[in-house]
Design a protein around this motif. Sequence first.
Motif, short mmCIF file in Angstrom:
data_model
loop_
_atom_site.label_atom_id
_atom_site.label_comp_id
_atom_site.label_asym_id
_atom_site.label_seq_id
_atom_site.Cartn_x
_atom_site.Cartn_y
_atom_site.Cartn_z
N ARG A 1 33.64 35.96 54.35
CA ARG A 1 33.07 34.61 54.50
C ARG A 1 32.10 34.56 55.68
O ARG A 1 31.01 33.99 55.57
CB ARG A 1 34.18 33.58 54.71
CG ARG A 1 33.63 32.19 54.99
CD ARG A 1 34.68 31.11 55.00
NE ARG A 1 34.07 29.80 55.21
CZ ARG A 1 34.63 28.66 54.86
NH1 ARG A 1 35.80 28.64 54.25
NH2 ARG A 1 34.02 27.51 55.09
N GLU B 1 28.15 33.62 55.26
CA GLU B 1 27.55 32.47 55.96
C GLU B 1 26.34 32.90 56.78
O GLU B 1 25.30 32.23 56.79
CB GLU B 1 28.59 31.80 56.85
CG GLU B 1 29.66 31.05 56.06
CD GLU B 1 30.75 30.48 56.94
OE1 GLU B 1 30.82 30.89 58.13
OE2 GLU B 1 31.53 29.63 56.46
N ARG C 1 22.26 32.04 56.39
CA ARG C 1 21.49 31.53 57.54
C ARG C 1 20.20 32.32 57.72
O ARG C 1 19.18 31.77 58.15
CB ARG C 1 22.34 31.60 58.82
CG ARG C 1 21.72 30.88 60.00
CD ARG C 1 22.44 31.17 61.30
NE ARG C 1 22.22 32.55 61.73
CZ ARG C 1 21.11 32.99 62.33
NH1 ARG C 1 20.10 32.17 62.56
NH2 ARG C 1 21.01 34.24 62.72
#
Length: 294
Positions: A256, A260, A264
Amino acid sequence: MKLGISELFPGAGPRDGRWSMDAAQLIEEIGYHSVWLPEHVVFFPSYRSQYPYESGGAQEVHRMLGVHDPLVLASAIAATTTTLRIGTYVFVVPQRNPIVTARQVASVDQLSGGRFEFGVGVGWSEEEYTALDVPFERRGERMNEYLAAIRELWAEEELTSFSGEFVEFEPLYCFPKPAQPRLPIIVGGNSRATLERIVKYGDGWAGYSRTHEDIEVFTEKLSVAMEAAGRDMSELSLKVGRRSKGTTEKDWEDDRAYIEEAFRLGIDEVVVSPRIGDDDYEKKMRRYAEIVGL
């Protein structure tokens, strides 16, 4: 967010086509965006060639031993799903006749209702090339020419001809054409040659086993090259593959964090290979989706 699943087959034992189709239906229901199918035509007990992505070498490759042909499996998955995007991650283009490849891929795109993405690469196993009686040397140049020929064969014009060093054919009819106006070619790899191939032939990048720093450096170089060629980065779909480092929920939490940060950095889709065997597959896939935030 767009999250794909790669390596869609049981964790051990003989490969079962029905299992793969059921698994594809499950991941569509859970909400994954896509499924990505790897390719190796043949495998070997050991390799002289260096596996470029993981330290496990042949042991990692053997996790895919007995995998179905990706285009055949893609057709089966297309018949049992409705929204799931389906792609190859990646198809070794120089090992196959480009006319046959163009026709097969276009057929899959038609059968899926325009849901196919053609992830492509040059491959790394000289042993595999030798077994298929295809020269390993200059495989990059061969791939470039094959991609150019495939694009011509997919064009709207009924008659197609091509003349190059590795492939040449007089005017011919090649049908069907893809369902999508421009079937995406997603170029795999991490090298300078990969970058140039994306700019000239591609609709996206399929990175694999890249650190966040690697991603940032590569996409910055790609942006510069695209601008120099008069193309915009918005034309590309940027994907990176992530193989889980283990089977625990802590490992999935690490996934995770990786996902993420990749988003970004501007990645459009992360293609994950969670280490989940066929025991309690549904329960684990649902829990994995929860943990990674799908």
